[in-house]
Structures are given as C-alpha cells and as structure tokens.
Design a protein around this motif. Structure first.
Motif, mmCIF file in Angstrom:
data_model
loop_
_atom_site.group_PDB
_atom_site.id
_atom_site.type_symbol
_atom_site.label_atom_id
_atom_site.label_comp_id
_atom_site.label_asym_id
_atom_site.label_seq_id
_atom_site.Cartn_x
_atom_site.Cartn_y
_atom_site.Cartn_z
ATOM 1 N N GLU A 122 1.304 -1.575 -0.330
ATOM 2 C CA GLU A 122 -0.098 0.165 0.305
ATOM 3 C C GLU A 122 1.055 1.152 -0.104
ATOM 4 O O GLU A 122 0.751 2.076 -0.229
ATOM 5 C CB GLU A 122 -0.976 -0.068 0.841
ATOM 6 C CG GLU A 122 -2.262 -0.546 1.047
ATOM 7 C CD GLU A 122 -2.855 -1.391 2.010
ATOM 8 O OE1 GLU A 122 -4.137 -1.329 2.191
ATOM 9 O OE2 GLU A 122 -2.349 -1.028 3.894
ATOM 10 N N ILE A 123 1.830 1.192 0.643
ATOM 11 C CA ILE A 123 3.164 2.312 1.132
ATOM 12 C C ILE A 123 3.410 2.524 -0.737
ATOM 13 O O ILE A 123 3.068 3.756 -0.581
ATOM 14 C CB ILE A 123 4.003 1.957 2.522
ATOM 15 C CG1 ILE A 123 3.471 1.539 3.299
ATOM 16 C CG2 ILE A 123 5.421 3.294 2.105
ATOM 17 C CD1 ILE A 123 2.794 3.594 4.299
ATOM 18 N N ARG A 124 3.754 1.003 -1.037
ATOM 19 C CA ARG A 124 4.277 1.952 -2.400
ATOM 20 C C ARG A 124 3.621 2.548 -3.347
ATOM 21 O O ARG A 124 3.792 3.042 -4.260
ATOM 22 C CB ARG A 124 5.099 0.064 -3.405
ATOM 23 C CG ARG A 124 6.783 -0.015 -2.194
ATOM 24 C CD ARG A 124 6.933 -1.134 -2.842
ATOM 25 N NE ARG A 124 6.822 -2.518 -2.726
ATOM 26 C CZ ARG A 124 6.708 -3.224 -1.421
ATOM 27 N NH1 ARG A 124 7.096 -2.305 -0.831
ATOM 28 N NH2 ARG A 124 6.411 -4.195 -1.640
ATOM 29 N N ASN A 125 2.804 1.842 -3.432
ATOM 30 C CA ASN A 125 1.096 2.448 -3.995
ATOM 31 C C ASN A 125 1.013 4.036 -4.420
ATOM 32 O O ASN A 125 0.437 4.823 -4.887
ATOM 33 C CB ASN A 125 -0.014 1.410 -4.419
ATOM 34 C CG ASN A 125 0.174 0.350 -5.082
ATOM 35 O OD1 ASN A 125 0.743 -0.100 -5.400
ATOM 36 N ND2 ASN A 125 -1.104 -0.571 -4.360
ATOM 37 N N ILE A 126 1.045 3.856 -2.937
ATOM 38 C CA ILE A 126 0.832 5.814 -1.912
ATOM 39 C C ILE A 126 1.695 7.022 -3.313
ATOM 40 O O ILE A 126 1.250 7.620 -3.074
ATOM 41 C CB ILE A 126 0.734 5.718 -0.893
ATOM 42 C CG1 ILE A 126 -1.022 4.625 -0.155
ATOM 43 C CG2 ILE A 126 0.881 7.230 -0.574
ATOM 44 C CD1 ILE A 126 -0.338 5.012 1.251
ATOM 45 N N ASN A 127 3.062 5.767 -2.841
ATOM 46 C CA ASN A 127 4.328 6.661 -3.553
ATOM 47 C C ASN A 127 4.069 7.298 -4.703
ATOM 48 O O ASN A 127 4.428 8.477 -5.383
ATOM 49 C CB ASN A 127 5.574 6.172 -3.331
ATOM 50 C CG ASN A 127 5.673 6.545 -1.918
ATOM 51 O OD1 ASN A 127 6.296 7.406 -1.384
ATOM 52 N ND2 ASN A 127 6.382 4.988 -1.161
ATOM 53 N N GLY A 135 2.653 16.012 -8.105
ATOM 54 C CA GLY A 135 4.054 16.670 -8.951
ATOM 55 C C GLY A 135 5.437 16.268 -8.627
ATOM 56 O O GLY A 135 5.705 16.366 -8.980
ATOM 57 N N LYS A 136 5.809 16.400 -7.180
ATOM 58 C CA LYS A 136 6.217 16.256 -5.746
ATOM 59 C C LYS A 136 5.960 14.588 -5.187
ATOM 60 O O LYS A 136 4.937 13.704 -4.941
ATOM 61 C CB LYS A 136 5.865 17.299 -5.016
ATOM 62 C CG LYS A 136 6.462 18.490 -5.466
ATOM 63 C CD LYS A 136 6.595 19.556 -4.376
ATOM 64 C CE LYS A 136 7.683 19.504 -3.367
ATOM 65 N NZ LYS A 136 7.131 20.592 -2.395
ATOM 66 N N SER A 137 7.189 14.303 -4.679
ATOM 67 C CA SER A 137 7.068 12.877 -4.428
ATOM 68 C C SER A 137 6.803 13.098 -3.536
ATOM 69 O O SER A 137 6.797 14.131 -2.143
ATOM 70 C CB SER A 137 8.733 12.227 -4.782
ATOM 71 O OG SER A 137 9.350 12.639 -3.090
ATOM 72 N N LEU A 138 5.952 12.125 -2.339
ATOM 73 C CA LEU A 138 5.308 11.740 -0.825
ATOM 74 C C LEU A 138 6.770 12.183 0.207
ATOM 75 O O LEU A 138 7.030 12.787 0.899
ATOM 76 C CB LEU A 138 5.219 10.545 -0.752
ATOM 77 C CG LEU A 138 4.406 9.906 0.480
ATOM 78 C CD1 LEU A 138 4.219 11.590 1.620
ATOM 79 C CD2 LEU A 138 4.524 9.049 1.260
ATOM 80 N N THR A 159 9.466 5.017 3.145
ATOM 81 C CA THR A 159 10.187 4.185 2.002
ATOM 82 C C THR A 159 9.273 3.404 1.480
ATOM 83 O O THR A 159 9.921 1.997 0.204
ATOM 84 C CB THR A 159 11.854 3.894 2.381
ATOM 85 O OG1 THR A 159 12.082 5.332 2.671
ATOM 86 C CG2 THR A 159 12.886 3.281 1.091
ATOM 87 N N GLY A 160 8.370 2.147 2.386
ATOM 88 C CA GLY A 160 8.217 1.372 2.029
ATOM 89 C C GLY A 160 9.214 -0.309 2.037
ATOM 90 O O GLY A 160 9.045 -0.979 1.184
#
Length: 321
Positions: A122-127, A135-138, A159-160
């Motif tokens: 889920e964290i990777r998909n959120i990123n 337009g900016k990273s988490l 980072t997941g």
C-alpha cells in the motif's frame, strides 16, 4: 479499504445493479433539498468496488461526475464521509496525506497513522499515486514539512522497505532487544537512530519477539521505555509502530476513542478511520474498542455526533456491540 474482507462491516451488496443505483441517487438529488437517507441507503450499503461502478454508470448516463453533483447537494461532515467512501483507498490515503501537509501547520497524527499502519505494498502504491497527483514525491513533501528525527522516521516508513517475510531469527531478536536497551534505558541520552532502524525495517513477527526479549532484559515494556526516552511527534510515531505491530484494530480503536473523548470531536480523524477501515477490519476494531473502553463504539458515536452524519457513521460502524 485495501480490498473487501470478511472483517469489514460494509459488504458487497447482493443483486447489485449500478443503473438502478444511479436512478436512486438522481431521484434523491432532484428538486429542492436532498434525500440524505436515500444517499446513505445506496453509498453506505455498497462495497468500494461497487461504488466505482456506480460512478462510471452515473457519468455515462448523466454526463457529469457523481462527486460533483453530490458536492453541490451535501454539506459538512456528511459530505466529507460520502465523498471519502467514493474514493479508491490508495487515492484516499494520498489525499489525506497531502491535506495533512497543506498550508500552515501540519497534521502530524494523520501522517503517523497512515504511514505506520499501511502495508508495504500500500505504501508503494501511495508513493506512485502521490507523485502522479501532486507532481512532487511524498518524501519531498515530508522533508519540506517536518524536521529532525520525526522527519527521519516518516521518511523511513514512507520508503516501504520493511522486511516482508515471516522469519523470526531468535538470536537476532535477542541482539535487537539488547541494542534497543543499550540505546535507551541503559545509557545517558538516547540513540534514536537505533530505535528507528529496528522498528522501521524488521518484520512484524520478528518485532513481536524483540518486544518479548526487550521486556526480559529491561523489566519494562517497550512502550513504557519509548515514553520515558522519547518525546514529541517522534515518540508518537514510534508508539504507533509498536501498537500497529501488536494489533492494528487496537491501534485504530484508540484513535477513534481519542477522537471523541473530552471536549469537542476530532472529526478529521474520526472520519478518516471510519472510511478507511469499514471494509478492512471494522468488526475487529469494534471488538477491541469494547474491550479497551468498556463501552461500544456505536454508543460513543451516538453520543458524540448528530443528524445524518451520525446516521452515516453508525452505518459504517455496523452494529451496537
């Protein structure tokens, strides 16, 4: 809402028909005023996947977004819950994270809650979604909005990269427990990085073993040690990791309790937890709530909210136990 599970209170609706539901919603929004009960009847009785089908069917037959029409008809917390229920879970988390860092002030509790409780997938998909939408990273936003060890623990969680295996290495667990003891209770001053690196990278089963070993060595529970060694939002984040490792439903039960306890309600937290967990583990959260606080979640919501907002949250809560 990471997929429908048997531990949720909201289940897929049998004999589901998206076209019929579109008609019901259009009727509910026709003329003067809106029939909120009819909106609850449809939106809160369908699974997330079914709600996405309703949105598609609505746009195809009306030529407008369902959310836009609902926004023009509904208000307040009721509107917020309904729109939340219509949002795919990863996008919902992404929007909540962005909102937590927008403008003056930061909602640290929201950042901790989402990043400490979601799975690595889920964290990777959120990123990915966050970058696409903003337009900016988490990570960039976390770094520009937070500082010091709190920033570092959030970046680590975002980072997941937590170990996904179920492997428990007894010797390593003892070593980790000893390292935590030596980084905190045993020394003057605290080595925060040691806590961060172990709590953010080890798998759940291994961490549970570490907590047991830690208690043997220090004669204190890991949570008590974190409370005496850490402070501020960094302490809150580490405690959330420990609590989620032990019991996610217990962690969310506490979040709900604190959102409604005392004067005034933290509606943002109350809504986010109810929306994001109703199809995942709300039955377990309810059970933990009763165990921890001696009263049902249902009775707390009933005494704390009012009107259609209350009716909707009680529907997501699912029952009186």
């Amino acid at each position: 809402m990471a997929g429908f599970g048997s531990k949720g209170t909201i289940k897929p609706y049998p004999n589901f028909n998206a076209a019929d539901d579109v008609q019901k919603l259009r009727t509910a929004m026709k003329g003067m005023g809106t029939d909120e009960n009819a909106v609850i009847e449809v939106i809160a009785n369908r699974s997330l996947a079914q709600r996405q089908e309703i949105k598609t069917a609505y746009k195809a037959s009306v030529g407008k977004d369902l959310e836009e029409d609902l926004k023009s008809e509904l208000t307040g917390h009721f509107e917020t819950v309904i729109l939340g229920l219509l949002t795919p879970s990863i996008l919902y988390d992404t929007q909540e994270l962005k909102k937590a860092m927008k403008g003056a002030g930061t909602n640290e509790g929201c950042l901790i809650e989402i990043l400490a409780s979601r799975s690595e997938e889920e964290i990777r998909n959120i990123n990915v979604t966050y970058k696409l939408k903003n337009g900016k990273s988490l990570e960039d936003d976390i770094c520009s909005d937070t500082s010091f060890m709190f920033q570092r623990v959030l970046v680590s969680l975002a980072t997941g990269g937590r170990d996904q295996s179920d492997k428990v290495d007894d010797a390593l667990a003892q070593q980790d427990a000893k390292a935590l003891y030596e980084a905190g209770e045993k020394k003057w001053g605290t080595d925060e990085v040691k806590f961060l690196s172990i709590l953010c990278t080890r798998n759940r089963r291994h961490l549970l073993k570490v907590f047991d070993e830690y208690k043997k060595i220090s004669k204190k529970d890991i949570e008590a040690s974190i409370k005496s060694e850490m402070s501020g939002h960094f302490e809150d984040a580490l405690l959330a990791i420990v609590k989620c490792t032990r019991s996610k439903p217990g962690y969310f039960a506490e979040r709900l309790y604190k959102s409604m306890k005392g004067l005034g309600t933290d509606d943002n937290t109350l809504i986010r937890v109810m929306v994001s967990r109703c199809e995942v583990d709300m039955l377990e959260i309810r059970s933990e709530f009763k165990k921890m606080y001696g009263k049902s979640l249902h009775s707390f919501i009933k005494g704390d909210c009012s009107g259609d907002y209350r009716k909707l949250l009680l529907k997501l809560c699912g029952g009186e136990d």
